[in-house]
Design a protein around this motif. Sequence first.
Motif, PDB file in Angstrom:
ATOM      1  N   PHE A   1      36.606  36.962  38.448  1.00 35.18           N
ATOM      2  CA  PHE A   1      36.434  38.066  37.501  1.00 35.18           C
ATOM      3  C   PHE A   1      35.902  37.574  36.144  1.00 35.18           C
ATOM      4  N   ARG A   2      35.252  36.407  36.145  1.00 35.02           N
ATOM      5  CA  ARG A   2      34.809  35.798  34.892  1.00 35.02           C
ATOM      6  C   ARG A   2      33.873  36.706  34.095  1.00 35.02           C
ATOM      7  N   ASP A   3      32.957  37.355  34.789  1.00 31.94           N
ATOM      8  CA  ASP A   3      31.974  38.201  34.101  1.00 31.94           C
ATOM      9  C   ASP A   3      32.340  39.679  34.144  1.00 31.94           C
ATOM     10  N   GLU A   4      33.574  39.985  34.501  1.00 30.54           N
ATOM     11  CA  GLU A   4      34.008  41.372  34.645  1.00 30.54           C
ATOM     12  C   GLU A   4      34.261  42.004  33.279  1.00 30.54           C
ATOM     13  N   GLN A   5      33.624  43.161  33.055  1.00 29.97           N
ATOM     14  CA  GLN A   5      33.771  43.828  31.765  1.00 29.97           C
ATOM     15  C   GLN A   5      34.204  45.279  31.913  1.00 29.97           C
ATOM     16  N   THR A   6      34.439  45.742  33.150  1.00 35.55           N
ATOM     17  CA  THR A   6      34.816  47.139  33.362  1.00 35.55           C
ATOM     18  C   THR A   6      36.335  47.288  33.355  1.00 35.55           C
ATOM     19  N   SER A   7      36.788  48.481  33.036  1.00 35.48           N
ATOM     20  CA  SER A   7      38.228  48.742  33.009  1.00 35.48           C
ATOM     21  C   SER A   7      38.823  48.669  34.413  1.00 35.48           C
ATOM     22  N   ILE A   8      38.051  49.136  35.409  1.00 41.54           N
ATOM     23  CA  ILE A   8      38.554  49.103  36.779  1.00 41.54           C
ATOM     24  C   ILE A   8      38.672  47.661  37.273  1.00 41.54           C
ATOM     25  N   GLY A   9      37.737  46.813  36.851  1.00 43.45           N
ATOM     26  CA  GLY A   9      37.805  45.404  37.215  1.00 43.45           C
ATOM     27  C   GLY A   9      39.002  44.722  36.590  1.00 43.45           C
ATOM     28  N   SER A  10      39.280  45.055  35.332  1.00 43.31           N
ATOM     29  CA  SER A  10      40.434  44.480  34.637  1.00 43.31           C
ATOM     30  C   SER A  10      41.735  44.910  35.307  1.00 43.31           C
ATOM     31  N   SER A  11      41.796  46.192  35.697  1.00 40.59           N
ATOM     32  CA  SER A  11      42.984  46.710  36.366  1.00 40.59           C
ATOM     33  C   SER A  11      43.172  46.038  37.725  1.00 40.59           C
ATOM     34  N   LEU A  12      42.070  45.849  38.445  1.00 41.86           N
ATOM     35  CA  LEU A  12      42.129  45.215  39.763  1.00 41.86           C
ATOM     36  C   LEU A  12      42.625  43.775  39.656  1.00 41.86           C
ATOM     37  N   LYS A  13      42.093  43.051  38.691  1.00 42.79           N
ATOM     38  CA  LYS A  13      42.498  41.654  38.512  1.00 42.79           C
ATOM     39  C   LYS A  13      43.994  41.558  38.207  1.00 42.79           C
ATOM     40  N   ASN A  14      44.475  42.447  37.349  1.00 44.71           N
ATOM     41  CA  ASN A  14      45.898  42.430  36.997  1.00 44.71           C
ATOM     42  C   ASN A  14      46.769  42.697  38.222  1.00 44.71           C
ATOM     43  N   CYS A  15      46.360  43.678  39.052  1.00 40.08           N
ATOM     44  CA  CYS A  15      47.116  43.981  40.270  1.00 40.08           C
ATOM     45  C   CYS A  15      47.115  42.788  41.219  1.00 40.08           C
ATOM     46  N   MET A  16      45.950  42.161  41.376  1.00 37.97           N
ATOM     47  CA  MET A  16      45.825  41.047  42.312  1.00 37.97           C
ATOM     48  C   MET A  16      46.649  39.841  41.874  1.00 37.97           C
ATOM     49  N   SER A  17      46.846  39.674  40.582  1.00 37.36           N
ATOM     50  CA  SER A  17      47.661  38.562  40.095  1.00 37.36           C
ATOM     51  C   SER A  17      49.123  38.725  40.491  1.00 37.36           C
ATOM     52  N   HIS A  18      49.502  39.949  40.889  1.00 40.17           N
ATOM     53  CA  HIS A  18      50.864  40.214  41.357  1.00 40.17           C
ATOM     54  C   HIS A  18      50.889  40.501  42.859  1.00 40.17           C
ATOM     55  N   GLY A  19      49.824  40.117  43.575  1.00 41.31           N
ATOM     56  CA  GLY A  19      49.822  40.243  45.030  1.00 41.31           C
ATOM     57  C   GLY A  19      49.437  41.593  45.560  1.00 41.31           C
TER      58      GLY A  19
END
Length: 501
Positions: free
Chosen positions: A336-354
């Motif tokens: 997600f290094r180049d991710e700038q969208t809100s949906i991408g940020s939300s997805l990354k946060n969810c994935m960090s918790h499995g």
Amino acid sequence: MFGNGQLLTPPTKQLALSYPLIHTIRSNRYCRLNSTDRHDKSNNPLCNAFAITMSDWKSALPQGVIEVLQEEGITTLYPPQEKAVPLALSGKNLVLAVPTASGKSLVAYLAAVKRVLHDGGKVLYIVPLRALAAEKFEELKRFERLGIKVGMSIGDFDEVDKGIEHLDILIATSEKADAIMRHRSDWVKAISLVIADEVHLMNDPDRGPTLEITLTKLRLLNSHLQVIALSATVGNSKEMAEWLDAEHVASEWRPVKLKEGVLLADTINFTDNSKRAVRPLGDTVWSLVKDTIDEGGQVLVFVNSRRSTESLATRFSKLNKEKGDAQIKEQLDDAFRDEQTSIGSSLKNCMSHGMAFHTAALSNEQRRTVERFFKEGKIKCIIATPTLAAGINLPARRVIVRDVTRYEGGTNVPISVMEVKQMCGRAGRPRYDPYGEAVLLASTVEQSHMLFENYLLGEPEDVQSKVGNERVLRGHVLALIATDTTNTRKGIMDFLRRTFF
């Protein structure tokens, strides 16, 4: 990996297989094979009399194909494949109707590779979804070292991709295939095999007519065209085979046993009369998800809206106390290094918790990241809309179908038995799980009875042509005239008689 991979030495288990007896005429007769070993047919003389010998299926393949298969752990065929592969390799039209994860794709891949390397033909592989096109592209690329050029076309429907003439196998959505047909690409004239994946989606009123019309056009253009149609278990797959002048292979066999049930209160009641208690945690879906994770499994949750996928994944990520290790965090940061969208940020946060969500709103790269992390076991739960069940290879220990209705035309309408069966079929990971569990949710005894009778014990609907819709028909008839496929009343009527309508 092709499909779900296949065991080098399959475990002994009780099988119940249905083989259509198809030879010079089509028949409604089926021979029933019951055996404790998939290779032991000696106790059924009727099946033995009509069985197709599989001793030479490997010798019918081009040089190098066996090595590719062996690298994927495939040295034997599943029972439905044993019936289908000889027909596909011999150039016959084929309708293969088997449950999810039963090896349909491998049959198509072998036919495609043989068609290119032995016959010098071109292959069009039609899929319903862009995500599924990407999956097939990656799997077929494994054969490129044999000299095959594989490409994917899922972009602007009104453009023909440059360089298409150099491809041997083209993977395209039905809408893109239709656009290529309308542009009269020279590549189309060289097609000798078309594969229609998830062909039962002809039943879809929005996308179905395009697939049906495209198949009809291709068969009209080339009378010697081989058609391989891959379908889920549907009520009238034999009728579809008759439409395509095809051999019909249907089976209920699965590589992993499927247990289907309904959760009421804190107990799952399965169709085999077994029961299982689930510790209540205040949220029905989360109780099932946590129960699966605690057992070391993974879970797919199907809901009826995109909004619900993200909201549930966000809520569950807060409830799940376990976080990924430092290596997973580093891999997420990189993805997600180049991710700038809100949906991408939300997805990354969810994935960090499995946890993760999967919808058409995600970019192709985001979807690939979710699918890759799930296949690698780095996330434990995906909440998705039913489109994820349409062919994408993401099996899990348990499948939870939260919603059996969707919002259409201003009201909630029941979804089809076929869709529910597709979702349930994602349960069970070959080589990892002894069985898969698919669970529907009920809040009352009456609702539980309804779910059992209508869905778990119900028969999938017949596929019905949707070409007769006036709006749809008008557009396709105008396209027939504009592309000079036909321009007379008689020609149009003759064409429509060739469809499944």
